[in-house]
Structures are given as C-alpha cells and as structure tokens.
Design an enzyme around this catalytic site. Structure first.
Site: not given
Length: 350
Positions: A153-154
């Site tokens: 995920g970012c």
C-alpha cells in the site's frame, strides 16, 4: 531486447491510468490487454487523451476475462478494489501467469486479520503463503522468484521504508511509535464521493479514519518481521488538498543517546544500493513536490535531544512509488528485467 506482453485489469482508476502511462514508455514491456467493464470497446488514446501518440494509444479496452488474459499476457497487473482481485489472481496463477496485485487481497498473511479489517472472508487463503510482499528494497530476491506479488500500500511504503533501518539496527524502542501520514486526494481513488470533491478538499486539511485505517495491520505485520517481535503502531491519516503525494512523520524513541550524524550515516549506508531511496542531507526535510511522479522515497532525519526522539520524515508519490510504479518494478524483477527498467525519471515539478 525482451518483448514482454502485459495485461492490466482495471484501467479506469487512478492506479490503472498511472500504469498505462508508465507502460507507454517501457523499453521491454508493452500493454496488450487493458480491461474495464464500464469502458469496454473504448480505445485508450480516446479514453485518456494524454496517451495519444504513445505506444498504448491504440489498445482497445476489453471486458476482463481471465482466459483471454492468460492466453495473451506474460504478466498481469490487477488494479481493482480489494475483494475483486483474489478470484482473478487464482485463475491466472492456475494458468501459470505471474500476477502483481495492487489491491490488499494478498498483503496480509493471516486470513482472519484480512476478514477483520476488510469486512469479508478471503476466498483463496491457500494463496496467501505464496504471495511475496513487493517492497523491492527488502524483498527483491524473493520477488524475482515469485509468481504472486502483493504490491504494498502507499501509506505502508512510506512508513516501512522510514522505519526499517532504525528497527533493523535496534535504534528505537518498538513501543510508542506514532506514524502521522498525510496523502493527496488521489489516494481515495477515482470513484465519485462527496468527500473527494474539489470544494470539499481544496483550501482545507482534515484527519480521517484515526485509529482504524485499513493499512494499519499491513504496517504492523511488516515492521514486526523486521523487529522480530509483535508490534503495535499508532497510525494516523490526513487528507491534503493536493492531487499526488504522501508525507509521513514518524515519531520514535531512541534506545540510547545517538547523534543525528551517526544515525544519518547508518541510514545512508543502509540504503546505499537502493536507487530510489534518497536520504537527504542533514538539515533538509522531504517535500512531496520533489518526488511527484517518481519512484523516489525521500527520507529526512531529526534527533530531538530534549525528548530523546528520532523523527523520521518520508515523502513519496502515492500513485507511482505507492502503487503503479512499484508494481511495475516488481514485474520487472518477475520477468527477469533490471529493477529500474522504464522507471528512472525526475520529479514532475512544479
């Protein structure tokens, strides 16, 4: 030069658009399948005018069909929401096609944790043990041997890269870590929602999902592996009035008195062979504008002697480093290409 045929499931979201942009100039990988149920039949150059006169311009959007993707692609990117990716991944893997999943469906190793945080049962828990967490600075060798990549995920990318050297070297206590992260509006996706409308985002700054953001277990899982013990982190998210970028400030407590010069030298040495991690000179702190549209993670370090805290500040582009660019880096490794193929570019500034 290799000619690797790529498929992209979910081309109309921001991560799908970013992936098409990156593949348009890749020297060894070309997009041959781009799928979307809502835009089937459209041509990418018309759907996204920015792709006109590029290598992706004439690709026609099709309905996603695993059989068709398996027959025509050497690697497939899944840029669809959690819950939708797992079935596609299972079918493609059965056909022998490597998968890079940009959703959260294979990031968490425990299916019960997945069910708790994502509100649904995992339909293919038998695949979780096969998935490799695709953070190249940490797992490049494992990624290169894998068929299923769980793209990070970012937010977790920004936090894990910031914390990793400190935890690996026992610099900070594993308790009482606070990660304060701020993201641009593209982080919430391209779907229509009141909270991401221009007038709701512009000229304001707000916190959201405090204490319950879905990226929390992902961060805790990975930093626990580094530390060798079960960790809990206070992870807190905010929405910035910008399009792209994440800035994370991580508050930690030093295990002993250390100078910022010593810690800076340790971080610099740790990431010496990581082409996309830039440990900034002492006295400088990251800004989102200097990583916009790139694979860079900029890291700034501050020691507060009054509180004996190490403050770690990181900046990444949430769409490129935090999603599509990182997925492409993982695909490079899976397909036997150099990690940096098609991904070395400077920031889009101003």
């Amino acid at each position: 030069m290799k000619d690797i045929k790529a498929g992209l499931v979910g081309v109309t979201g921001y991560t799908g658009m970013e992936m098409a942009r990156l593949l348009a100039t890749h020297p060894s990988m070309r997009l041959v399948r781009a799928t979307s149920r809502s835009q089937a039949g459209a041509v990418l150059g018309n759907l996204f005018p920015g792709l006109r006169a590029t290598a992706c311009a004439d690709v026609q959007v099709s309905v996603p069909e695993a059989d068709d993707l398996a027959r025509n692609c050497d690697v497939v990117f899944l840029a669809v929401p959690h819950g939708a990716a797992m079935d596609f991944a299972a079918e493609l893997l059965k056909a022998g096609v490597p998968v890079v999943d940009l959703s959260a469906d294979f990031r968490l190793r425990d299916p019960q944790v997945y069910a708790q945080w994502y509100g649904q049962e995992h339909r293919h828990p038998e695949l979780l043990s096969q998935a490799v967490y695709g953070l190249p600075e940490i797992n490049a060798e494992a990624v290169a041997k894998a068929k299923l990549i769980a793209n990070p995920g970012c937010y977790p990318t920004s936090v894990i890269l910031g914390l990793y050297p400190a935890l690996k070297n026992g610099l900070v206590h594993t308790s009482d870590i606070v990660a304060d992260s701020k993201s641009g509006a593209t982080g919430s996706g391209r779907k229509a929602a009141v909270g991401s409308l221009f007038c709701e985002v512009s000229d304001t700054f707000r916190a959201y999902n405090l204490g319950k953001h879905r990226h929390t277990p992902e961060i805790e899982q990975e930093v626990s592996l580094v530390a060798g013990e079960d960790m809990r982190i206070s992870f807190n998210t905010h929405l910035l009035p910008i399009n792209r970028g994440i800035l994370s400030t991580i508050y930690t407590k030093l295990t002993q008195e250390r100078t910022v010069e010593d810690i800076h030298a340790l971080y610099t040495d740790f990431y010496a062979d990581a082409p996309w991690v830039r440990v900034l000179p002492l006295g400088e702190l990251p800004e989102t504008r200097w990583v916009r549209g790139t694979m860079f993670c900029d890291i700034g370090l501050v020691v507060d002697p009054r509180t004996n805290r190490l403050l770690i500040v990181t900046a990444i582009d949430n769409l490129c480093r935090g999603a599509s660019g990182q997925a492409l880096a993982n695909a490079n490794l899976v397909c036997g290409l150099p990690l940096q193929s098609g991904l070395d570019f400077a920031a889009l500034a101003p």
